[in-house]
Design an enzyme around this catalytic site. Structure first.
Site, PDB file in Angstrom:
ATOM      1  N   CYS A 154      -2.144  -1.866   7.886  1.00  0.00           N
ATOM      2  CA  CYS A 154      -2.046  -2.887   6.838  1.00  0.00           C
ATOM      3  C   CYS A 154      -0.773  -3.718   6.943  1.00  0.00           C
ATOM      4  CB  CYS A 154      -2.164  -2.245   5.462  1.00  0.00           C
ATOM      5  SG  CYS A 154      -3.808  -1.515   5.195  1.00  0.00           S
ATOM      6  N   ASP A 169       0.784  -1.245   0.000  1.00  0.00           N
ATOM      7  CA  ASP A 169       0.000   0.000   0.000  1.00  0.00           C
ATOM      8  C   ASP A 169       0.816   1.295   0.000  1.00  0.00           C
ATOM      9  OD1 ASP A 169      -1.937  -1.953   0.257  1.00  0.00           O
ATOM     10  OD2 ASP A 169      -2.482  -1.431   2.301  1.00  0.00           O
ATOM     11  N   LYS A 175      -7.086  -4.774  -2.842  1.00  0.00           N
ATOM     12  CA  LYS A 175      -7.716  -5.320  -1.647  1.00  0.00           C
ATOM     13  C   LYS A 175      -8.569  -4.280  -0.939  1.00  0.00           C
ATOM     14  CE  LYS A 175      -3.715  -4.465   1.341  1.00  0.00           C
ATOM     15  NZ  LYS A 175      -4.310  -3.633   2.366  1.00  0.00           N
TER      16      LYS A 175
END
Length: 180
Positions: A108, A14, A76
Site C-alpha cells: 500500500c 493503513d 479504501k
C-alpha cells in the site's frame, strides 16, 4: 527540494490494529508516526489517514486516530491510497507534497507513492515510520520508491524542514518536547 509545512500533508497509510501483530517493529513504527503527527499538528500540517478494508483489518491504531476528523480518514479497498482520486478531495489532499508513514511498505505504501509521483506530487517517505512483514520487502520497496523519484527521509529531517529556523517560540517548544 525542501519539505515545506505550508505545502505538505502527512499521509499515514493503513497502520491498522489487526495488521500490526504481523508487522516488523510495529511499536517503533507507530511511535515514529505519532511523533511526526504531533509535530504536524503544531506546525499546521494536515494529516490524512487511510484504512485498508477496516471491516477486516480494524481501525487505525488509536494513538494515530485520536483527534483526526472523520473527513480526514479514507476507507479504501485499492492498495493505493491515490488510485481512485478520492485522496485529493480530502482536507490537505490538494497540497503538492506528501510525507508518508505506514504499512505495508512494499504494498500500500509503495503503490500510493508511485501513484502520487505519477500525479505530479512531491513525495517524502519517512524510513523509520514505514514497515512490512519482512525486512527484505521494506528494503526493496524503499529502493524502488527512491528510483521512481521519492525522497527517503527521517522524521527529524521532516520536523526541522517544517520548522525552517531556530530561535522561534515554535522551535523552542518543539525542541524541548520532541527533539532528544
Amino acid at each position: 527540494m525542501r519539505i515545506k509545512a505550508t505545502e505538505s500533508t502527512l499521509l499515514i497509510i493503513d497502520i491498522q490494529e489487526r495488521l500490526l501483530p504481523a508487522i516488523l517493529d510495529s511499536d517503533s513504527m507507530i511511535e515514529h508516526a505519532a511523533w511526526l503527527q504531533q509535530i504536524a499538528r503544531r506546525v499546521s500540517v494536515p494529516t490524512l489517514l487511510t484504512e485498508q478494508y477496516s471491516k477486516g483489518l480494524g481501525p487505525t491504531a488509536a494513538i494515530l486516530r485520536e483527534g483526526v476528523a472523520a473527513e480526514s480518514i479514507l476507507e479504501k479497498m485499492e492498495f493505493s491510497s491515490a488510485a481512485d482520486g478520492e485522496l485529493f478531495k480530502r482536507p490537505g489532499g490538494d497540497r503538492k507534497q506528501f510525507v508518508i508513514c505506514g504499512c505495508e511498505t512494499h504494498v500500500c505504501v509503495m503503490q500510493t507513492v508511485l501513484d502520487l509521483l505519477a500525479h505530479g506530487s512531491q513525495v517524502f517517505v519517512v524510513e523509520e515510520a514505514v514497515s512490512s512483514r519482512r525486512a527484505s520487502d521494506k528494503e526493496l520497496a524503499l529502493q524502488r520508491m527512491r528510483q521512481a523519484g521519492a525522497q527517503i527521509v527521517s522524521r527529524e529531517m521532516v520536523a526541522f524542514e517544517w520548522m525552517e529556523r531556530a530561535g522561534t517560540e515554535l522551535f523552542k517548544s518543539i525542541s524541548r518536547e520532541f527533539i532528544r
